[in-house]
Scaffold this motif. Structure first.
Motif, PDB file in Angstrom:
ATOM      1  N   VAL A  62      34.100  40.915  41.169  1.00 27.12           N
ATOM      2  CA  VAL A  62      34.473  39.516  41.397  1.00 27.12           C
ATOM      3  C   VAL A  62      35.873  39.199  40.859  1.00 27.12           C
ATOM      4  O   VAL A  62      36.622  38.436  41.479  1.00 27.12           O
ATOM      5  N   ASP A  63      36.254  39.812  39.746  1.00 23.46           N
ATOM      6  CA  ASP A  63      37.588  39.531  39.213  1.00 23.46           C
ATOM      7  C   ASP A  63      38.685  40.208  40.030  1.00 23.46           C
ATOM      8  O   ASP A  63      39.874  39.984  39.803  1.00 23.46           O
ATOM      9  N   HIS A 121      41.226  37.909  44.877  1.00 27.03           N
ATOM     10  CA  HIS A 121      42.373  37.030  44.647  1.00 27.03           C
ATOM     11  C   HIS A 121      42.614  36.230  45.916  1.00 27.03           C
ATOM     12  O   HIS A 121      42.836  36.778  46.974  1.00 27.03           O
ATOM     13  N   MET A 127      44.736  30.087  44.200  1.00 26.26           N
ATOM     14  CA  MET A 127      43.551  30.085  43.333  1.00 26.26           C
ATOM     15  C   MET A 127      43.865  29.557  41.936  1.00 26.26           C
ATOM     16  O   MET A 127      44.893  29.886  41.348  1.00 26.26           O
ATOM     17  N   HIS A 156      42.219  28.776  37.851  1.00 25.56           N
ATOM     18  CA  HIS A 156      41.400  29.516  36.885  1.00 25.56           C
ATOM     19  C   HIS A 156      40.728  28.555  35.918  1.00 25.56           C
ATOM     20  O   HIS A 156      41.374  27.622  35.421  1.00 25.56           O
ATOM     21  N   ARG A 167      44.738  31.843  33.896  1.00 17.24           N
ATOM     22  CA  ARG A 167      43.640  31.923  32.924  1.00 17.24           C
ATOM     23  C   ARG A 167      44.132  31.722  31.479  1.00 17.24           C
ATOM     24  O   ARG A 167      43.489  30.989  30.715  1.00 17.24           O
ATOM     25  N   VAL A 218      33.819  33.227  41.697  1.00 12.85           N
ATOM     26  CA  VAL A 218      34.925  32.655  42.465  1.00 12.85           C
ATOM     27  C   VAL A 218      34.311  31.703  43.481  1.00 12.85           C
ATOM     28  O   VAL A 218      33.359  32.069  44.184  1.00 12.85           O
ATOM     29  N   SER A 233      35.182  28.906  46.674  1.00 10.56           N
ATOM     30  CA  SER A 233      36.222  28.499  47.624  1.00 10.56           C
ATOM     31  C   SER A 233      35.610  27.519  48.620  1.00 10.56           C
ATOM     32  O   SER A 233      34.520  27.766  49.145  1.00 10.56           O
ATOM     33  N   THR A 250      29.724  35.733  43.273  1.00 15.07           N
ATOM     34  CA  THR A 250      29.262  35.709  41.889  1.00 15.07           C
ATOM     35  C   THR A 250      28.677  37.054  41.507  1.00 15.07           C
ATOM     36  O   THR A 250      28.088  37.749  42.346  1.00 15.07           O
ATOM     37  N   LYS A 290      38.505  30.417  40.023  1.00 14.74           N
ATOM     38  CA  LYS A 290      37.869  31.622  39.456  1.00 14.74           C
ATOM     39  C   LYS A 290      37.538  31.392  37.993  1.00 14.74           C
ATOM     40  O   LYS A 290      38.318  30.809  37.248  1.00 14.74           O
ATOM     41  N   TRP A 291      36.354  31.867  37.598  1.00  9.91           N
ATOM     42  CA  TRP A 291      36.028  31.944  36.166  1.00  9.91           C
ATOM     43  C   TRP A 291      35.498  33.339  35.873  1.00  9.91           C
ATOM     44  O   TRP A 291      34.607  33.826  36.564  1.00  9.91           O
TER      45      TRP A 291
END
Lengths: 776, 161
Positions: free
Chosen positions: A26-27, A30, A34, A36, A118, A202, A204, A216, A275-276
């Protein structure tokens, strides 16, 4: 015949991308524009929250928004949904996505900061000032039901979440007349899942079609879709939830988390992707944990060591909330009576609230706890009656002639639980044969040199392949390539390979032609979750059924195209031909093109378009896996170090689809259990502050400490599904804690040290050795 | 907080020049500035080893090193282990052959750590290899198949010398 795949040691289809750095976790996603997110989390275990001052955070350059629950208004008015409601839950308390008035554990989400990067989001999150009014803290679960106990939730009358009970046989009479009754108290301690990939989301939002997409790191994308759609008041058709590559799950990623709701709302509100990514400290604070239980239990035994019955009570720490129904304590309860044919059982589990991270299943769920109880009691009987530990088990196990064996337990619908098949004695006997008859001699020789060797054994039964289903669709493309889709998510188990093996063999294609797509609600309509060692059984059986249907359709059309009889046709390597006449052939790709349709050309009579099929094998009954583990350890009584010299597994998960992958599951699962037994210790102080929040303080098993683990299989196919499969994902972990503790106990028997707890740090072991010496 | 500096380095043999915040660690730089997401971040406090990359041939935790410290260095990530023609590194082949990975998250760090170690210790035995990866945590495999893969790769690398 084409290539045989089922049962072969096929190399994984997943690996080429993962060994070259082309995985997509998930990370790694991009998206343009986006943002953070970083969360402000409670620093108190229990407090009322007052003012939340976000001014300083909002003023940081690059910060886009700093939001609390109030800022979301009615969109975030409700507490999180209860995914597994049950009448037995007395207080179904769930947390709010962002806390509103009260926080109940350190790490609970209070506010969220969204920024262009982030680091900026994290810097700003540290500037949010929360006004806390501390409340009394419940951080000792054993005392949670005491009359004067602080309540984990303000205004609650007590800390009882639910009481579960299982009973069969005449316990009173059997315990009254049994020649021997022994009582133990047993302590089991909490650890985390510690997938190497932390959680992450993430989100959207596309306002044109009003579509929300969530990536996720989850084991249960369909659960997330259902609960998220309900919370957002959104139709499921406008919400896509996908699990990309997931870097380990081990249970806690099967739940639904506050951060998933918050990210979805942020994407809708800000109309930019957000994104987290959880950092490791947050993982200690905010990802669910497991295994805190305290048992007070009695065993009744016959003079020959046969175990007659068990009764007792467990206090089970559920942590601060109920994010997962009663599934975890219920799994502990349902794991009785293990491999033992008991005349009676009476077990009560009180699940309680504390101000610590909520508990949900971690690999093995409640089963390792129950195996620990059963196996410690079996060892106790052996020790008291001076009968060999293996012999006590042999005399007490369900015998081969008793299958299918009704244990006395009842399923949720009231139907009797029945063990379908198994090899309890065979696994035990094989383990003991591998240990050899010379262990006692070696142990005595070592003791003469002041070295303490111990042998541990533990057996288990695992309910696998949990109902109801995981579906599979198989579609042949005009190129002849095959796409297999399923809702079942993977976190490293190798499902893509195993499902492709089943498809390749069932359909008659080379495995290289199969592409597997999984765990994306946009690509497959339904799914349950990857939990309870269920995917090989459920999705594997569905793959078999779907492949058979596609095959039947291909043969029917090929017979028409070749003007041959269906029964004369075979499929090899994607080519249908008349048996013995290889030049009379048509490829699956050509059949797929025929069934893809062309203007003006009718379909073959009686055949629907598309060379494809979808199947849902319905798991109505439970296939039970089983096995016995043994370990040889040496304990250094000067340092408290436990060295594992040898670890043996003899395991039966029915028909092996890919022995190499099953061995991988078993060995990894054993090491997880060894970690629980010896290293992993999640410490909270009396104020509910977590003290072990990094890998210097919380120890995971390392390569240097792990023994060689020998795995052997016995294959007793389950009669309950077409391939005879039983699950294998947790069978390594379930007996491992009990095995190690049994071995340490055996090693220290000459010092009168009795082990009734885990984890055993060197320090704790030295304390136990000292205490036994003082007690003389 | 956001002081920037221009750095130039080579990553997997290619020259890279970028302006970076001085506080950006090398893992974030590789992943998010130049898009090499094969390097994974597992703990960000230097214990788990998932972020290991090679800096001038030495295995380094890229979460504990700033990108500006790599100015002028040659960095190799998991994406750079295979040859330019796509031929896999013996370790990559062995991990695949021996089922040395499950979820794959720790794998890049295992591969880079072992690549550096076996380069310097071609005759490594099993205890050596276990020590060599004692700074890399894997939650899936129990390490057994990783060790088997590394031993096999060491043999292949010796034969290829």
């Amino acid at each position: 015949m084409g290539v045989r795949y089922i049962g072969a040691e096929v190399k994984r289809l997943e690996d080429p991308k993962l060994i070259t750095g082309r995985g997509r976790y998930v990370d790694d996603i991009h998206l343009p524009a986006m943002l953070h997110a970083a969360f402000v989390r409670s620093s108190h275990a229990h407090a009322k929250i007052g003012d939340i001052d976000v001014a300083a955070a909002a003023a940081v350059p690059g910060v886009v928004a700093v939001l609390t629950a109030a800022d979301f208004g009615p969109r975030m008015a409700a507490a999180m949904p209860q995914p597994y409601a049950a009448p037995v839950i007395k207080q179904s308390i769930t947390q709010h996505p962002l806390a509103r008035e009260e926080v109940c554990y350190v790490g609970e989400t209070i506010a969220v900061v969204v920024a262009e990067s982030r680091p900026v989001a994290e810097d700003a999150a540290a500037l949010v000032a929360v006004d806390y009014a501390p409340l009394p803290v419940m951080a000792e679960f054993r005392k949670a039901l005491d009359a004067d106990a602080a309540t984990a939730h303000a205004g609650a009358s007590d800390n009882l979440m639910a009481t579960l009970r299982a009973q069969f046989g005449d316990t009173e009479a059997i315990f009254a007349s049994a020649p021997h009754v022994f009582r133990e108290t047993l302590s089991q301690h909490r650890g985390g899942c510690h997938a190497m990939e932390c959680r992450g989301v993430v989100a959207s939002f596309d306002p044109g079609p009003d579509e929300l997409t969530i990536w996720t790191s989850t084991q249960a994308p369909y659960l997330v879709r259902r609960l998220l759609a309900g919370y957002l008041g959104r139709d499921e058709s406008t919400l896509r939830v996908a699990a990309p590559d997931v870097g380990g799950g081990f249970g806690p990623k099967a739940g639904f988390y506050a951060e998933e709701i918050v990210l979805a709302l942020l994407a809708e509100r800000l109309q930019r992707p957000v994104k987290w990514i959880e950092d490791r400290r947050e993982h200690f604070y905010a990802t669910t944990q497991q295994r805190d239980q305290f048992w007070d239990v009695e065993v009744a035994a016959a003079s020959d060591g046969r175990i007659l019955g068990l009764r007792g009570r467990c206090i089970h720490d559920n942590g601060a909330y109920v994010p997962y129904g009663v599934l975890l304590p219920a799994t502990s309860l349902a794991a009785f009576p293990g491999p033992y044919a008991l005349a009676c059982l009476d077990i009560r589990i009180d699940a309680v609230f504390t101000n610590m991270v909520p508990n949900t299943p971690v690999r093995g769920a409640g089963r390792p706890n129950t195996a620990f109880v059963l196996e410690r009691m079996a060892d106790r009987v052996a020790r008291e009656l001076k009968i060999d530990r293996a012999e006590v088990r042999r005399r007490s196990f369900v015998r081969p002639d008793q299958f299918p064996y009704e244990t006395g337990m009842k399923a949720r619908d009231g139907s009797p639980i029945s063990y379908d098949s198994g090899s309890y004695h065979a696994c035990l006997d094989r383990v003991m044969a591998k240990i050899g008859t010379d262990f006692v001699a070696r142990q005595q020789a070592a003791r003469a040199e002041g070295r303490y060797l111990g042998l541990g054994i533990a057996a288990y039964v695992e309910d696998t392949g949990l109902a109801p289903f995981e579906g599979v669709s198989i579609r042949v493309l005009p190129s002849g390539d095959v796409v297999l889709r399923t809702g079942a998510a993977s976190q490293g188990q190798g499902h893509a390979t195993v499902l492709a093996q089943i498809c390749a063999e069932g359909l008659g294609v080379r495995i290289e032609r199969i592409k597997v797509e999984a765990a994306d609600t946009g690509k497959f309509p339904l799914g349950i979750a990857t939990v309870a060692s269920r995917v090989a059984v459920t999705a594997g059986s569905s793959a078999q059924l779907a492949a058979e249907r596609v095959r039947a359709k291909a043969l029917k059309v090929a017979a028409d195209m070749l003007e041959a009889a269906e029964q004369d046709l075979v499929i090899e390597d994607g080519i249908v031909h008349v048996a013995g006449v290889p030049e009379m052939k048509v490829t699956l790709g050509e059949i797929a093109r025929r069934l893809a349709g062309a203007p003006g050309q009718p379909m073959p009579a009686g055949v629907e378009p598309d060379l494809a099929a979808t199947a849902y094998f319905e798991a109505r009954q439970t296939p039970f896996a089983n096995g016995t583990n043994a370990a040889e350890v040496e304990v250094d009584i000067e340092t408290g170090e436990v060295k594992i010299l040898r670890y043996l597994v003899v395991h039966d998960c029915g028909r092996l689809l890919n022995p190499r992958l099953v061995d991988g599951q078993i060995v990894g699962g054993v090491v997880h259990g060894i970690g629980n037994a010896l290293y992993e210790r999640m410490v909270y102080d009396e104020s509910g502050q977590p003290l072990t929040t990094n890998y210097g303080e919380y120890l995971l098993p390392l390569a240097t400490e792990m023994p060689p683990i020998e795995v052997e299989h016995i294959e007793t196919p389950s009669p309950l599904n077409p391939l005879g499969i039983k699950g294998a994902g947790e069978g390594g972990t379930i007996p491992a804690i009990a095995t190690i503790i049994s071995a340490v106990d055996d090693a220290l028997a000459p010092l009168n040290v009795r082990i009734a707890e885990y984890p055993l740090s060197p320090e704790r072991l030295l304390d136990l050795i000292d205490a036994a010496a003082k007690a003389g | 907080m956001s002081e920037k500096r221009r750095i130039s380095l080579t990553v997997n043999g290619k020259a890279v020049e970028r302006e970076v915040e001085t506080r950006t660690h090398l893992a974030d730089f590789l992943r998010h500035e130049i898009g090499l997401t094969g390097t994974h971040v597992g703990c960000e406090h230097g214990v788990c080893g998932a972020c290991t990359v090679l800096v001038d041939g030495a295995a380094v935790r890229s979460c504990l090193m700033l990108a500006v410290q790599a100015d002028g260095a040659a960095v190799t990530t998991v994406e750079g282990l295979a040859r330019p023609d796509g031929t896999l590194h013996p370790l990559q082949t062995a991990f695949w052959e021996h089922h040395g990975l499950q979820c794959g998250f720790c794998t890049p760090g295992m591969l880079t750590s072992l690549a550096a170690y076996l380069e310097a210790h071609p005759n490594a035995d099993e205890p050596d290899i276990r020590r060599a990866i004692s700074g890399n945590i894997c939650r899936c495999t129990g390490y057994q198949n990783i060790v088997a893969a590394a031993l096999d790769a060491a043999r292949v690398m010796r034969e290829g010398r």
